[in-house]
Every structure is written in structure tokens, then in C-alpha cells.
Design an enzyme around this catalytic site. Structure first.
Site, PDB file in Angstrom:
ATOM      1  N   GLU A  38       0.861  -1.191   0.000  1.00 38.23           N
ATOM      2  CA  GLU A  38       0.000   0.000   0.000  1.00 38.23           C
ATOM      3  C   GLU A  38       0.890   1.232   0.000  1.00 38.23           C
ATOM      4  O   GLU A  38       1.713   1.410   0.906  1.00 38.23           O
ATOM      5  CB  GLU A  38      -0.927   0.023   1.222  1.00 38.23           C
ATOM      6  CG  GLU A  38      -1.900   1.191   1.140  1.00 38.23           C
ATOM      7  CD  GLU A  38      -2.680   1.506   2.418  1.00 38.23           C
ATOM      8  OE1 GLU A  38      -3.537   2.396   2.357  1.00 38.23           O
ATOM      9  OE2 GLU A  38      -2.412   0.889   3.459  1.00 38.23           O
ATOM     10  N   ASP A 113      -2.862  11.646  -2.645  1.00 38.26           N
ATOM     11  CA  ASP A 113      -2.930  13.107  -2.754  1.00 38.26           C
ATOM     12  C   ASP A 113      -3.106  13.479  -4.224  1.00 38.26           C
ATOM     13  O   ASP A 113      -2.352  13.012  -5.078  1.00 38.26           O
ATOM     14  CB  ASP A 113      -1.643  13.737  -2.226  1.00 38.26           C
ATOM     15  CG  ASP A 113      -1.459  13.473  -0.734  1.00 38.26           C
ATOM     16  OD1 ASP A 113      -2.473  13.466  -0.018  1.00 38.26           O
ATOM     17  OD2 ASP A 113      -0.311  13.278  -0.292  1.00 38.26           O
ATOM     18  N   LYS A 117      -2.349  21.012  -9.002  1.00 35.22           N
ATOM     19  CA  LYS A 117      -1.614  21.953  -9.867  1.00 35.22           C
ATOM     20  C   LYS A 117      -0.660  21.194 -10.782  1.00 35.22           C
ATOM     21  O   LYS A 117       0.035  20.275 -10.338  1.00 35.22           O
ATOM     22  CB  LYS A 117      -0.822  22.939  -9.000  1.00 35.22           C
ATOM     23  CG  LYS A 117      -1.730  23.887  -8.255  1.00 35.22           C
ATOM     24  CD  LYS A 117      -1.004  25.110  -7.790  1.00 35.22           C
ATOM     25  CE  LYS A 117      -2.012  26.045  -7.168  1.00 35.22           C
ATOM     26  NZ  LYS A 117      -1.620  26.519  -5.854  1.00 35.22           N
ATOM     27  N   GLU A 187      -9.136   5.194   6.270  1.00 43.05           N
ATOM     28  CA  GLU A 187      -9.590   6.326   7.103  1.00 43.05           C
ATOM     29  C   GLU A 187     -10.285   7.385   6.252  1.00 43.05           C
ATOM     30  O   GLU A 187     -11.363   7.886   6.595  1.00 43.05           O
ATOM     31  CB  GLU A 187      -8.413   6.994   7.822  1.00 43.05           C
ATOM     32  CG  GLU A 187      -7.810   6.190   8.947  1.00 43.05           C
ATOM     33  CD  GLU A 187      -6.426   5.671   8.595  1.00 43.05           C
ATOM     34  OE1 GLU A 187      -5.847   6.115   7.581  1.00 43.05           O
ATOM     35  OE2 GLU A 187      -5.926   4.799   9.323  1.00 43.05           O
ATOM     36  N   TYR A 188      -9.678   7.741   5.122  1.00 43.75           N
ATOM     37  CA  TYR A 188     -10.277   8.752   4.249  1.00 43.75           C
ATOM     38  C   TYR A 188     -11.611   8.253   3.686  1.00 43.75           C
ATOM     39  O   TYR A 188     -12.583   8.990   3.612  1.00 43.75           O
ATOM     40  CB  TYR A 188      -9.323   9.119   3.096  1.00 43.75           C
ATOM     41  CG  TYR A 188      -8.390  10.246   3.460  1.00 43.75           C
ATOM     42  CD1 TYR A 188      -7.420  10.072   4.432  1.00 43.75           C
ATOM     43  CD2 TYR A 188      -8.481  11.491   2.845  1.00 43.75           C
ATOM     44  CE1 TYR A 188      -6.556  11.093   4.781  1.00 43.75           C
ATOM     45  CE2 TYR A 188      -7.623  12.524   3.184  1.00 43.75           C
ATOM     46  CZ  TYR A 188      -6.663  12.322   4.148  1.00 43.75           C
ATOM     47  OH  TYR A 188      -5.816  13.343   4.487  1.00 43.75           O
TER      48      TYR A 188
HETATM   49  C1  LIG Z   1      -4.756  11.603   1.437  1.00 39.68           C
HETATM   50  S1  LIG Z   1      -3.748  10.573   2.389  1.00 39.68           S
HETATM   51  C2  LIG Z   1      -4.605   9.008   2.342  1.00 39.68           C
HETATM   52  C3  LIG Z   1      -4.222   8.087   3.479  1.00 39.68           C
HETATM   53  C4  LIG Z   1      -4.821   6.672   3.421  1.00 39.68           C
HETATM   54  N1  LIG Z   1      -4.402   5.961   2.264  1.00 39.68           N
HETATM   55  C5  LIG Z   1      -6.326   6.701   3.473  1.00 39.68           C
HETATM   56  O1  LIG Z   1      -6.966   6.362   2.481  1.00 39.68           O
HETATM   57  O2  LIG Z   1      -6.868   7.028   4.536  1.00 39.68           O
HETATM   58  C6  LIG Z   1      -2.386  10.278   1.290  1.00 39.68           C
HETATM   59  C7  LIG Z   1      -1.133   9.796   1.993  1.00 39.68           C
HETATM   60  O3  LIG Z   1      -0.162   9.443   1.034  1.00 39.68           O
HETATM   61  C8  LIG Z   1       1.115   9.838   1.507  1.00 39.68           C
HETATM   62  N2  LIG Z   1       2.018   9.972   0.350  1.00 39.68           N
HETATM   63  C9  LIG Z   1       1.893  10.855  -0.681  1.00 39.68           C
HETATM   64  N3  LIG Z   1       2.908  10.717  -1.550  1.00 39.68           N
HETATM   65  C10 LIG Z   1       3.707   9.729  -1.058  1.00 39.68           C
HETATM   66  C11 LIG Z   1       4.925   9.134  -1.497  1.00 39.68           C
HETATM   67  N4  LIG Z   1       5.535   9.564  -2.608  1.00 39.68           N
HETATM   68  N5  LIG Z   1       5.464   8.148  -0.762  1.00 39.68           N
HETATM   69  C12 LIG Z   1       4.859   7.730   0.379  1.00 39.68           C
HETATM   70  N6  LIG Z   1       3.712   8.263   0.860  1.00 39.68           N
HETATM   71  C13 LIG Z   1       3.131   9.238   0.150  1.00 39.68           C
HETATM   72  C14 LIG Z   1       0.836  11.160   2.222  1.00 39.68           C
HETATM   73  O4  LIG Z   1       1.859  11.495   3.128  1.00 39.68           O
HETATM   74  C15 LIG Z   1      -0.508  10.856   2.900  1.00 39.68           C
HETATM   75  O5  LIG Z   1      -0.324  10.338   4.186  1.00 39.68           O
END
Ligand SMILES: C[S@@+](CC[C@H](N)C(=O)[O-])C[C@H]1O[C@@H](n2cnc3c(N)ncnc32)[C@H](O)[C@@H]1O
Length: 215
Positions: A38, A113, A117, A187-188
């Protein structure tokens, strides 16, 4: 997310955190049936719930944010019944150095994320430099499973997948219309379900390599 003061120190001592992921390259699966990874696990609930639901499989959760990774590590350590789960605290842009060719069976991208942009598009977990690496480390029948609430990210990602030799195996614009008990809720996702927002989901497979059939 808010800074968690104890996260750095906690991560140093966590038994479920893999300090040097490249040292486990080609060894992750051990005797487990499938290897799931994941990317962007946040606070870790999804991988933890899935590890409990699928004890025959091994789960690696990757998170670059120190505070989220610290919380995930603590949860993983406290789940003492789970030996099929670990955490990498790092940026998944290095994922190709951590896993061997065709080592992974399923890559999960949950509510990544969106980086709306254009100048930050390279940070999207479904952008070209990530997809090229996923293609290498995914097994022949491996899958990418992506869930998001973000329609624009979904459209962008599907087009990127298709232009990088992936084929669509499944596609859904309101995934939780049906219950899907086989797939844990992140969680999201929990928040979006509570707000009655549709969840987009797609499943991708690698296109078959025509050269392989000719050899
Ligand atoms: C919007 S949160 C979603 C968290 C979780 N997957 C959920 O659905 O509840 C996105 C997560 O991806 C992580 N993330 C984004 N780019 C990443 C990368 N290049 N490597 C590791 N983690 C990353 C961010 O730090 C953030 O915690």
C-alpha cells in the site's frame, strides 16, 4: 496533518518498521501467498485490517509523512497477533530500489494526494515515473487497485495507466454502492462514505508482453 512529537523517536524503535527496505529486496514474500504493497498508507488502518483479513498474504505499507508513519508504526506494533505486516517510512519514488522485478502481487493506491496543480503533477502516485517502476516490480498477473474520491485524479490516473501499457480489469464510479466486505475501508474512505460521496475505483493489469509468447 498535525505534527506528532513522538513520531521520530517511535519510528526508530518500532519492531514493524523496516529500516533498510532494499536489504529485503526479493525476500519480502517469504512463505506468504501474495505480496501486497500500500503506497501512502496514512495512519495504517487499511493495511492492518487487510493483514488481519488475509493472514496467508504479506502486507507492506509505505508512508512518507513522519507523523502518519509514526502513528501507523505504533498501531502495527500493538497488533501483536499480526506477523504479516510491516511499514516503510519513506518516499515511494524509491520503490524500484526496494522490490525486485515482478515481486509484488498487488499495489494499493488509496485516496492518494491529488496534487491538482500541473507543476506538481510529478508527485501524483499515478504519474509516469511511478508507473514505470510499478510495471517492473509487479508480477505478471499483478494488479494495481486504486480508490479515490477525486474525479479529476481518477480520470488522469486511468489515462496514465492506459498510456503506460496497463489494461483496465475493473472500473467503478460508486464502489461502495455495494458493501464489498472483502476490501477494508481506509480512514479517508470512511469520511467520504459518511458524507455520501461516491468512491471511484479501478483495477489495472499489465498488458501481456508479446515477446514472451514468441520466445
Ligand atoms: C490523502 S492521504 C490518504 C491516506 C490513506 N491511504 C487513506 O486512504 O486514509 C495520502 C497519503 O499518502 C502519503 N504519500 C503521498 N505521496 C507519497 C509518497 N511519494 N510516498 C509515500 N507516501 C506518500 C501522504 O503522506 C498521505 O499520508
Amino acid at each position: 496533518m498535525r505534527k506528532v512529537k513522538w513520531a521520530v523517536e517511535y519510528l526508530k524503535n518500532s519492531s514493524k518498521r523496516v529500516e533498510d527496505p532494499s536489504s529485503l529486496k526479493s525476500q519480502w514474500k517469504k512463505d506468504y501467498k501474495q505480496l501486497h504493497v500500500e503506497i501512502g498508507c496514512g495512519k495504517g488502518n487499511y493495511s492492518m485490517d487487510m493483514a488481519r483479513m488475509y493472514p496467508q498474504d504479506f502486507f507492506v505499507a509505505i508512508e512518507k509523512n513522519e507523523s502518519a508513519a509514526g502513528i501507523a508504526a505504533k498501531k502495527f506494533d500493538e497488533a501483536q497477533d499480526l506477523n504479516n505486516l510491516c511499514l516503510i517510512h519513506g518516499d515511494a519514488i524509491s520503490i524500484g530500489e526496494w522490490f525486485d522485478k515482478e515481486e509484488i502481487d498487488v499495489i494499493h493506491l488509496n485516496f492518494s494526494d491529488p496534487w491538482p496543480k500541473k507543476r506538481y503533477a510529478k508527485r501524483r502516485l499515478s504519474s509516469s515515473s511511478f508507473l514505470d517502476q510499478y510495471k517492473t516490480i509487479l508480477s505478471k498477473d499483478g494488479e494495481i487497485q486504486m480508490k479515490t474520491d477525486n474525479e479529476l485524479l481518477f480520470e488522469y490516473s486511468v489515462l496514465e495507466f492506459l498510456s503506460h501499457d496497463f489494461i483496465l480489469k475493473d472500473f467503478c464510479v460508486n464502489y461502495r454502492r455495494e458493501p464489498h466486505p472483502e476490501d477494508a475501508i481506509t480512514e479517508y474512505e470512511e469520511k467520504f462514505i459518511a458524507q455520501n460521496q461516491p468512491i471511484f475505483r479501478c483495477v489495472l493489469k499489465k498488458k501481456e508482453d508479446p515477446d514472451e509468447n514468441n520466445s
